[in-house]
Design a protein around this motif. Structure first.
Motif, PDB file in Angstrom:
ATOM      1  N   GLN A   2      -6.244  18.406  -6.337  1.00 27.56           N
ATOM      2  CA  GLN A   2      -6.425  17.025  -5.895  1.00 27.56           C
ATOM      3  C   GLN A   2      -5.053  16.374  -5.759  1.00 27.56           C
ATOM      4  N   LEU A   3      -4.868  15.641  -4.675  1.00 19.32           N
ATOM      5  CA  LEU A   3      -3.586  15.004  -4.390  1.00 19.32           C
ATOM      6  C   LEU A   3      -3.742  13.493  -4.378  1.00 19.32           C
ATOM      7  N   GLN A   4      -2.764  12.820  -4.950  1.00 18.87           N
ATOM      8  CA  GLN A   4      -2.768  11.354  -4.995  1.00 18.87           C
ATOM      9  C   GLN A   4      -1.429  10.857  -4.468  1.00 18.87           C
ATOM     10  N   ALA A   5      -1.463  10.211  -3.320  1.00 18.77           N
ATOM     11  CA  ALA A   5      -0.252   9.641  -2.730  1.00 18.77           C
ATOM     12  C   ALA A   5      -0.101   8.197  -3.170  1.00 18.77           C
ATOM     13  N   GLN A  12      11.625  -4.452   4.410  1.00 17.01           N
ATOM     14  CA  GLN A  12      12.334  -4.872   5.613  1.00 17.01           C
ATOM     15  C   GLN A  12      13.038  -3.686   6.260  1.00 17.01           C
ATOM     16  N   ALA A  13      13.276  -3.797   7.530  1.00 11.85           N
ATOM     17  CA  ALA A  13      14.016  -2.760   8.245  1.00 11.85           C
ATOM     18  C   ALA A  13      15.363  -2.535   7.560  1.00 11.85           C
ATOM     19  N   GLY A  14      15.723  -1.261   7.442  1.00 11.42           N
ATOM     20  CA  GLY A  14      16.946  -0.904   6.745  1.00 11.42           C
ATOM     21  C   GLY A  14      16.744  -0.623   5.268  1.00 11.42           C
ATOM     22  N   GLY A  15      15.576  -0.960   4.767  1.00 10.72           N
ATOM     23  CA  GLY A  15      15.290  -0.752   3.350  1.00 10.72           C
ATOM     24  C   GLY A  15      14.823   0.657   3.042  1.00 10.72           C
ATOM     25  N   SER A  16      14.443   0.841   1.788  1.00  6.36           N
ATOM     26  CA  SER A  16      14.043   2.166   1.311  1.00  6.36           C
ATOM     27  C   SER A  16      12.739   2.097   0.535  1.00  6.36           C
ATOM     28  N   LEU A  17      12.031   3.207   0.550  1.00  5.82           N
ATOM     29  CA  LEU A  17      10.844   3.398  -0.272  1.00  5.82           C
ATOM     30  C   LEU A  17      10.812   4.849  -0.716  1.00  5.82           C
ATOM     31  N   ARG A  18      10.192   5.107  -1.848  1.00  6.85           N
ATOM     32  CA  ARG A  18       9.960   6.483  -2.271  1.00  6.85           C
ATOM     33  C   ARG A  18       8.466   6.699  -2.467  1.00  6.85           C
ATOM     34  N   LEU A  19       7.932   7.619  -1.715  1.00  8.07           N
ATOM     35  CA  LEU A  19       6.529   7.980  -1.855  1.00  8.07           C
ATOM     36  C   LEU A  19       6.392   9.146  -2.828  1.00  8.07           C
ATOM     37  N   SER A  20       5.289   9.142  -3.550  1.00 10.53           N
ATOM     38  CA  SER A  20       4.993  10.226  -4.492  1.00 10.53           C
ATOM     39  C   SER A  20       3.659  10.866  -4.131  1.00 10.53           C
TER      40      SER A  20
END
Length: 120
Positions: A2-5, A12-20
């Motif tokens: 089972q996967l959980q994203a 905002q444009a130029g920003g960052s995010l980290r997905l898990s």
């Protein structure tokens, strides 16, 4: 397995995010894991993938140099670090896993999506 994203949000444009992408049920290191995205009105597209060992990675041309896929097998988790985000990165992001992806082109297990919205 089972996967959980998780990890999506508004940035905002130029920003960052980290997905898990967290796995349960089986050891994620047995599988190649991919991140996909689907923008409204568009087909789903592959963003990045990583082998079970973490040695081999692949990226869509549109995200090369901005996104980095990695895995922490001890945590049974795969990450997608997204930097220099653009409005065109806005989409629902999904993670998927498969043990014969390179030969079949098929991912067997899919997580639910996480929404990434990039404002201009």
């Amino acid at each position: 397995v089972q996967l959980q994203a998780s990890g999506g949000g508004l940035v905002q444009a130029g920003g960052s995010l980290r997905l898990s992408c967290a796995a349960s049920g089986r050891t994620l290191s047995l599988y190649r894991v991919g991140w996909f995205r689907q923008a409204q009105g568009k087909e789903r597209e592959s963003v990045a993938s990583i082998s079970g060992s973490g040695v081999s990675t692949r990226y869509a041309e549109s995200v090369k140099g901005r996104f980095t896929i990695s895995r922490a097998n001890g945590e049974n988790t795969v990450y997608l670090q997204m930097n220099s985000l653009k409005p065109e990165d806005t989409a629902i992001y999904y993670c998927a896993a498969g043990d014969r992806v390179l030969s079949t082109g098929k991912y067997d297990y899919w997580g639910q999506g996480t929404l990434v919205t990039v404002s201009s």
